[in-house]
Every structure is written in C-alpha cells, then in structure tokens.
Design an enzyme around this catalytic site. Structure first.
Site, mmCIF file in Angstrom:
data_model
loop_
_atom_site.group_PDB
_atom_site.id
_atom_site.type_symbol
_atom_site.label_atom_id
_atom_site.label_comp_id
_atom_site.label_asym_id
_atom_site.label_seq_id
_atom_site.Cartn_x
_atom_site.Cartn_y
_atom_site.Cartn_z
ATOM 1 N N GLU A 114 3.941 8.587 45.869
ATOM 2 C CA GLU A 114 3.509 8.800 47.302
ATOM 3 C C GLU A 114 2.051 9.282 46.990
ATOM 4 O OE1 GLU A 114 7.981 10.135 48.949
ATOM 5 O OE2 GLU A 114 6.597 11.724 48.496
ATOM 6 N N GLU A 130 12.176 4.454 48.338
ATOM 7 C CA GLU A 130 13.154 5.506 48.134
ATOM 8 C C GLU A 130 13.872 5.579 49.514
ATOM 9 O OE1 GLU A 130 10.995 9.239 47.490
ATOM 10 O OE2 GLU A 130 9.893 8.551 45.968
#
Length: 973
Positions: free
Chosen positions: A458, A553
C-alpha cells in the site's frame, strides 16, 4: 555443517567477560548462570520462553507481562549467543562461517578473533575463518546480537506499526503490532536464520543464477547459468567448471539430461563472473502452478575442479522450467498472470510469516505451504511488513506449485501513510535497504515459484530506492518482448556475453512499485483494496461488490475451533461475546482477552446482520465456535465463488487477507497457529477447485467453472434439494454439456425456492459428472434459507440422530499414519414421486487436482430399488478383510441429511492435568466439514504424524450425529 544445536545465551549486561575471553580463556557452559539454553535459529524472546523465563506471549494477556524494549531499553534485549563445535577440515581447505540472517547487528568472535557484522535484518554474512579454526579440538563461537536501532514505542491505543519508528531500520515492521497482531517485545532480535560452516578448496562458487528462455511455443528451451568463482589463494587456478542437470523419475531413478564442462583460468586473489554456454532442451517437463499441472523440478548441480586439488566447491538447486508473463488485462483492468502461455486465474492469500517469534523450521514450512495447496490456492503474497521469506519456504512453494508475490520492507502505515502520519522517506539508510534487497534477490531468484517483486504494501519505496529497484530488476529482452525472434540464439554469441539473461540480477520477473499500483486495486495507489469484515454471502456475486480487476486484499472473519480458544487463554476468558441489539442489528462485545487477540465480529451493525445469530443465539463456547465454523465455511466459499463467477469478465484474481496468523489471533485465518483448520479452509478448498460446480447466490443459477486449459465435454450437472428429514423434493439433471477452457458457464436456474411448498431451510447438493464414466468432477453442498429467513430451524435438527457408519483402513509409513476413511449415511432415501437420484460413491484423488477418478462410481437407473442400491454400495465399501478395516457405527433412529460432519485426530488417552482429549496436529484431510445426504458414501483421506509413545484415535462429530471415534490400529508398510 549447520550450527543449529548446542547454543547457550545470556543477557549482555550480565556477562563481564569480553568476546575474546569467552572464545579463548573463559568459555561458558549452560551450567554456569546466567547462561541458558538458546534457540538458534530464533530470537531472544524465543530463547527466554524456551527457558520459561517469560510467560507465553501468545497466551491470554501474558504478553502484557513481558517488558517491552521501549521501556527496558535496547540493552535489555542485547544478548550473547555462544556455541562450541568441532570440525575436520582437510589440508589446504578454506573454511567459511555463514550467517543467513541476524536482527539487527552483531559482533562475531571465533577463537578470540573479532568481526563486526554490518546492520540489516535481510542480508547474509560470510566470514573467511580458515586461519582461525582449530582442527584438533573445540572451536568457540560467540555472537553479540544488538536489537534494531529504532525499536519504537507502542502507543496506548496500539495502531498499525506502533509509532512507526521501526521503519527507520531495514527490518520487519509487524513487530510493533498491527490490527491483527500484538507487539513483539524484543522486535525479533536474534540470530533468526541459519548458521553454518562450509569448506571449499582454493576456488569457491557464489550466487549462481539459473534462467530458462523459451522459443518456438515452448518447444525449444535453453538453460542459462552464471556464477561468481572466487580464487581465494594467491596462485592462479586452472579450473574445470561443470554443470549437470538431472531429473528424478517416478520409479526413483535419476535421469541425467545434460552434463557440460568448460575450462577457466582464474588469477590468484580475483573473482570471475562466468557464464556457461546455454544448455538446450527440447520439450522439457514444465513447472506449473497448483491446479494447472505437475510441478516438474530438475536438479542442477554446479561444481568446480581445480587442477592439482580436485573438487573445490559445489552447489545444487531444484529448478523448474516455466515462463511467467504479466500484464494489465484490457478487459478488466486487472493484472493478469500467464504461466507457460496459459492465463492463470489467481486465487490465493496474503501471508505474514509462519511464527511471530521466528521459530521457523522446514517441517512447519511444509505444513503451511501444503495447507495452501490443499485449499487449491495458486498464489501467496508475502506482505511487506513481514519477512523476505526463506529458501525453505520457497522450496515448498516450488514443490506444491504456489506462485509467490514477494514484497520488500515498506508499508503504507509505517512509511508515509499511517496515523499519525509516518515518515515517507522510508529507512534512514537507503543504501542499506538496497544492499538487503539485492542480497535477497540473489538468495531467492532461482525458485520457480517466485513470480513477482513488489516495492511495498500500500505504498511504494522512496523515489531513489524505487528508481534503483526498477533499474536493478529491469527485464531482459527475452522477458519483455511479446514475441522473441527464434533465431536469436543462433545469431548471437552468448558465451561470456553481458546479454545472457543469467547475468542480470534477475531479469525475468516484473517489478511493481507497490501493491495498489499497475493492475492491482484501482492501479493508482489509492486505498482501494478490502473490505475486511463480514459480508452477506450473496453480495460477493453482485455487480457493485468490488469494481476493480484484481483485489490484493479482501478479508473477513476467522474464529478457530473451541479447543484452540481453550488452548490460547485461561478459562475465565472462554466467555463468548455479548450480543447487544441496537437499531435492529446485533453488535458483539468481546471479552478483553478476545479483544487483545484481535477478534473480529460476525456482524456489521447497519450493514450486515449477525451471521452467527442466524443459527440461534449461541449458548456457550462450543456452540459459538461450531456456529462460527458454519459461517466461516459459507463466507469464504462465497467470496471465492463470487470472484470465480466473474472470471475474466470482471476479475483476474483475488488474494484473501489473510490465510493464517503468526500467533494466536482470532481473525482472518483458514487455520490457527497450532495448525488446526477452520471450516473456512474447506469452504475455500471447495470454491477454488480447478473444475467446479457452484450456485450463484445472487441469481440462483447453477454455474460450471473450468479454470484449466482443457475443454470439458460430455459433462452433466446433477442438482438435488434435500429437506431436513431426508426427503428429496427437487431433482434436476442437465443435458450433456461442454465447457470451454478458462470459462465460467451458467447452466440453469435452481428453482426450488420458487416452488409452492419450499421449506424455509433446505439443503442443495450439486454434482458435476463425467457422463462417459460417471466420475464426479466436483461436488458442492449448500445449506440455504428462503429470502428474508434464517437458519434457526437447524437448531431443532440437532436433536435428531442420523445413523452413520465409518470405516478406516490405516497404514503407517515411516512416522506418518495414513487413514482411508469411508463415511456412509445409512438413512433411507426418500424421493418425492417423479424424481430420481443418482447415488454415486464420490472419490476425489487429491494428488491429481485437475482430474478426479472414482473407482467405485456407478450411475444407477432411475427405477432402481433404493435398498438394493444401498446394499450394493455397502458391499462395495465394506467387503474387506476385517483385520484391515475398522468399522464404527452410530445408531440413529432418524433419517435425514448428516449435516456438517468433521473429523479430528486426538490422543487416545486423556491428559491427566486437563482431563481433555489432546488434538494431534497438524492433520491433512482430503475434505472436512462435509455433509451426506441419505445413502451417500464419501471417502476421506487423512494423514498425520504422532509424538513417540502416543496412540491416536480418529474422532467424527457432526451437527446431528452422536460423536464417535476409532482407535487407530495400523498396518505398517
């Protein structure tokens, strides 16, 4: 020679001797305080726990009783590690002391000689100790290990990566705690990876690089080999270099495919990066991901002989020939992976690490990776806040066919995007980060399973690091051009050429700067992964659930079985969450220990009603966990079936957050820290079958999924609905069907809910059959309720007793028990007028994930008498020698579906301290948490090892069956 035993340790402040003294005049022993037995490889915390000097940080709230490094200071967790060993070094040999991983820096003393190791958790260290070793007695080795320079502090509110200070070092970041993990008090300080002594002659081999290139539609394949050869002597060395390629055949024989030798002169005191002439293979056996084919692995041996000395050094590696490509799919916007020219629909999971105290072992790694393969997954993402995983991890990914996405040590929370806002410039020492990255690449690059390098989780690395990694990991022309000229190999001279792909640092795998870029999530770096909580199962199939092509995710619940709760915390913490009703939704209030272990609720007030309460309010821990397993199964099967329903039309892949916990966490897992599977494991396993039949929970259309590269032809779908009491009011057979490769095909609507007398709760059994031989290609069992309803009628069904017969044939091979189980629902079938039912003894060969076989399968005529069929099935299953077959039978006075049966393996004798049966773990089941309609027989294969002196028993429990067990009586092979 591995140095993995005989270590002792002591806190630095408690030792007055210097490193020189410890390894010469004052060698310590375990009998002298404060020295204690040490865990190497391992961490300081692992060593303290081994000696019971701290409570178990993974039990209850005991972690709160352990002093955190932020409060104690770094000196408290600065430790000496000491061992003694003997060697038998031949004349003129050179000795090398190797550390594969130390966190974070160290001083090494060997027989009075000191070396200071540079900082960095993810780098190897090699020391020339030729002139230091004693060949005629004990060698004394002492290592003073320092913790990370910036261990950080844990705020009262916790948070993702604590105060983020750990990001200033090149180390694991999860150790400051996350929303799924408690902080690790020593920040994983220790000699956490392998220590060894190796011996060579005057020339040693370093970091060979193996690359396969493909031409003519994979028919012509070349193996490229480059290695560094260092002449450590002062004299020139006339060398014969050899590379040998062999493969083990099914009968245990070894076939040598290639032997190539080349001569090389190396001046004294110099290193040469030498490239062999490429080795040609015609149609070699290819390595395929799990579910697409076999994982063919060749053994590559490299050696160097020195004139006048003989063999000076050797190296070996299992290597798979495979071609990996990756690009953004124009149809979906998601990243698409191709292996050997075949698109791979990615269904896998996120991985942190095996154990939060770094108690890593080959055995544990094999169980972890085999579990992922048994779930039919094909990719594991190694998350950036965890480890650069070890070669043993990659070895088993090679063996079991798991593609690996490996991230470097950057996370959004710690490196610029956290709360509070963290440092966007990454670690303080950028050169150290790059040194660790380059060494990690060399360590792992020869593994067939390694598919992708990613800069961070991320977040992308700081610009200078990101630019350097892009340059270091640039693709060789063979791996970035859509088509490669098949004459290239003939038109270029590759010997000693810098253009040979094996001379690149990697050159074969793509580098993506972060997990939210370039075909992942929205591809722009925005937080567009997730969600991470409970969902309505049907929502996974809806158009508006997730709009991007590849989700890196997506997570949900994961409470383990009740036995794990009892093992993880004291009795007073077994209290289940309080259910509180507010605005029409139930919210859960967990007890403090569950909250500490990061429990995630099974409801989301305002969005999702409590999914456990749909089965009735839980009465106690066992009831809560049993109902949670029902939800786990449905949740993860629906997640993966929802994604697969849109294979290639909307999605290219999904990775579940996450597959397991590195501690006794209570969220996001398919198996717990003790290696016991949740029901979600088997829901995922069902959904991720390469060939699969499923129900679209949004449209109620039955769908056939074919993820393989071969078309399906001559298949039929058998759909039957079963009521609780065992009657079958709805049955439908499809016509003979064909399904193209890489396709999800809707077949027909399952219309039972629209019928006049549809029951509020019912069971649906789907079977996909090969019409030519009646083999079952896929079997899928659902429990469903009508719109607006719930599963509470199942509660009364628990009082029913359905008759079950279980048989077992058990063999013992080495230390492994293998049990062939047969479970038979003895209920009489009751079909409504006008319906027929195909009763087929389902056999699933788990070793062949693409093709299933059924040696006993028969399709019975529609007018066959039910009892005659049952007795023939019974005869087929149980007509064995009684000495080889053990049979247990549950007497039941009711007929019906045997619901939610699950096996476990226990010690046959009770623990005198607790009075409870002890689970034997890990256990591999070909299926579990299964249900049987009347008359149905299901084979289950079970394998496990037991501690010496333990007698195992196999236990079967179910929703509406009395539990029973079989004491294991094995036939030794």
């Amino acid at each position: 020679m591995k140095l993995d035993s005989g270590w002792i340790a002591a806190r630095w402040k408690e030792i007055s001797n210097s490193g020189e003294e410890l390894t010469t005049t004052h060698p310590p022993s375990q009998s002298i305080k404060p020295w204690i037995e040490a865990l190497v490889p391992g961490t300081v915390l692992g060593t303290l726990l081994k000696n019971k000097l701290i409570p178990d940080p993974f039990y209850g709230l005991e972690n709160e009783a352990i002093l955190d490094i932020a409060d104690s200071g770094r000196e408290y967790y600065t430790f000496w590690f000491f061992t003694r060993f003997q060697t038998n070094m031949s004349a003129n040999a050179h000795a090398w002391l190797k550390f594969r991983g130390i966190n974070y820096s160290a001083e090494v003393y060997l027989n009075g000689h000191k070396n200071v190791l540079p900082k960095g958790m993810f780098r190897r260290h090699t020391l020339d100790v030729t002139d230091i070793l004693h060949n005629d007695g004990d060698n004394f080795l002492a290592v003073l290990v320092y913790p990370p320079d910036h261990p950080g502090r844990i705020p009262i509110e916790g948070g993702q990566g604590g105060d983020h200070d750990i990001g200033k070092d090149v180390a694991t970041q999860y150790v400051q705690g996350w929303d799924w993990m408690a902080p690790i008090r020593d920040r994983n300080t220790g000699i956490w990876d392998e220590v060894s002594i190796s011996f060579t002659g005057p020339v040693k081999i370093s970091d060979p690089h193996l690359v396969s290139s493909f031409f003519d539609d994979l028919k012509r394949v070349y193996l490229h080999t480059t290695a560094e050869y260092t002449n450590v002597s002062s004299l020139a060395a006339d060398c014969t270099l050899k590379v040998q390629v062999s493969i083990e055949l099914e009968d245990g024989m070894c076939l040598i495919e290639h032997v190539e030798t080349e001569d090389l002169a190396i001046p004294g005191g110099t290193s040469v990066l030498y490239t062999f002439q490429p080795l040609f293979f015609y149609r070699p056996n290819l390595w395929w991901p799990n579910g697409m084919g076999k994982q063919a692995l060749y053994k590559v041996d490299i050696s160097v002989d020195v004139k006048g000395y003989g063999e000076s050094d050797s190296w070996s590696q299992l290597f798979g020939f495979r071609k990996i490509d990756s690009h953004i799919d124009p149809a979906t916007g998601g990243r698409l992976f191709e292996v050997n020219g075949e698109p791979i629909f990615i269904r896998g999971g996120n991985w942190i690490l095996s154990d939060g105290l770094l108690r890593l072992s080959e055995k544990r790694y094999e169980t972890d990776i085999k579990f992922h393969a048994e779930m039919n997954f094909n990719m594991i993402r190694c998350w950036g806040g965890g480890l650069a995983e070890r070669p043993e991890f990659y070895h088993y990914c090679d063996v079991y066919g798991l593609l690996v996405w490996q991230e470097f040590w950057i996370t959004g929370d710690v490196d610029g995007r956290g709360v509070p806002v963290s440092n966007p410039n990454g670690p303080l020492d950028h050169n150290l980060f790059l040194e660790c990255a380059r060494d990690t690449i060399k360590l792992l690059r020869n593994h067939a399973s390694l598919a992708l390098w990613v800069g961070g989780n991320e977040q992308h690395p700081p610009d200078d690091i990101n630019t350097a990694l892009k340059n270091d990991l640039k693709l060789h022309p063979f791996f970035k051009l859509p088509e490669v000229d098949t004459n290239l190999m003939e038109t270029h001279s590759w010997t000693k050429s810098h253009e040979d792909p094996s001379r690149y640092l990697d050159g074969t795998r793509l580098y993506i700067q972060g997990s939210l870029w370039d075909g992942f999530a929205n591809g722009k770096g925005d937080f567009t992964d997730g969600p991470y909580e409970i969902q309505y199962p049907e929502d996974f199939f809806k158009d508006n659930f997730y709009k991007y092509g590849f989700n890196p995710e997506v997570g949900s619940v994961g409470i383990p079985v009740a036995a794990t709760i009892r093992r993880s915390m004291p009795r007073e913490s077994w209290q289940i969450p309080l259910f509180q009703l507010s605005d029409g939704y139930i919210s859960e209030v967990p007890n403090p220990v569950w909250d500490y272990h990061k429990y995630i609720p099974y409801s989301k007030p305002g969005k999702v009603h409590n999914q456990i309460e749909m089965y009735g309010e839980p009465k106690n821990l066992d009831d809560f966990c049993e109902k949670a397993q029902l939800v786990n199964y449905i949740q993860y099967r629906a997640l993966l079936e929802g994604w697969t329903s849109r294979m290639w039309t909307k999605y290219t892949g999904v990775l579940i957050w996450k597959t397991q916990n590195p501690w006794t966490g209570l969220r996001g897992q398919f198996y717990d820290h003790f290696h016991d599977q949740t029901a979600g494991f088997y829901g995922a396993r069902s959904a991720a079958e390469p060939i699969h039949v499923q129900l679209n929970l949004a449209t109620y259309f039955v769908e056939i999924v074919n993820t393989t590269s071969s078309p399906l032809s001559g298949v039929i779908v058998d759909t039957s609905v079963w009521e609780l009491e065992g009657s079958c009011p709805y049955h439908k057979l499809s016509k003979s069907l064909s399904v193209p490769p890489k396709k999800t095909l809707p077949i027909f609507e399952m219309e039972y809910p629209k019928t006049k007398n549809a029951k509020p709760v019912y069971f649906l059994l789907l079977k996909l059959l090969d019409k030519s031989n009646s083999n079952i290609l896929s079997r899928n069992f659902y429990w469903l309720h009508l719109t607006g309803g719930d599963y509470k009628p199942l509660e009364a069904y628990r009082s029913k007793r359905v008759p079950i017969r279980t048989s077992a044939k058990v063999t013992l091979v080495g230390q492994t028990y293998k049990a062939e189980m047969k479970v038979h629902n003895l209920s009489k079938e009751s079909l409504h007028e006008g319906h027929s039912f195909l009763n087929i003894d389902h056999h699933h060969n788990h070793e062949e994930l693409i093709k299933t076989e059924n040696i006993n399968a028969k399709v019975e005529p529609a007018n066959e008498k039910r009892e005659g069929l049952l007795s023939r099935i019974s005869s087929c299953v149980y007509a064995r020698k009684e000495k080889q077959m053990q049979v247990a039978e549950i007497k039941g006075e009711h007929s019906g579906v045997a619901f939610f049966l699950h096996f476990a393996v226990h010690a046959a004798t009770k623990n005198p301290k607790t009075g409870e049966d002890e689970r034997i773990l890990p256990v591999h089941y070909s299926d579990n948490y299964f249900s049987l309609v009347p008359g149905e027989v299901l084979p289950i294969d079970i394998s496990f090892e037991v501690p010496t002196g333990t007698v195992p028993k196999i236990v079967l429990q179910g929703w509406n069956t009395h539990g029973h067990s079989l004491a294991v009586q094995e036939t030794r092979h």
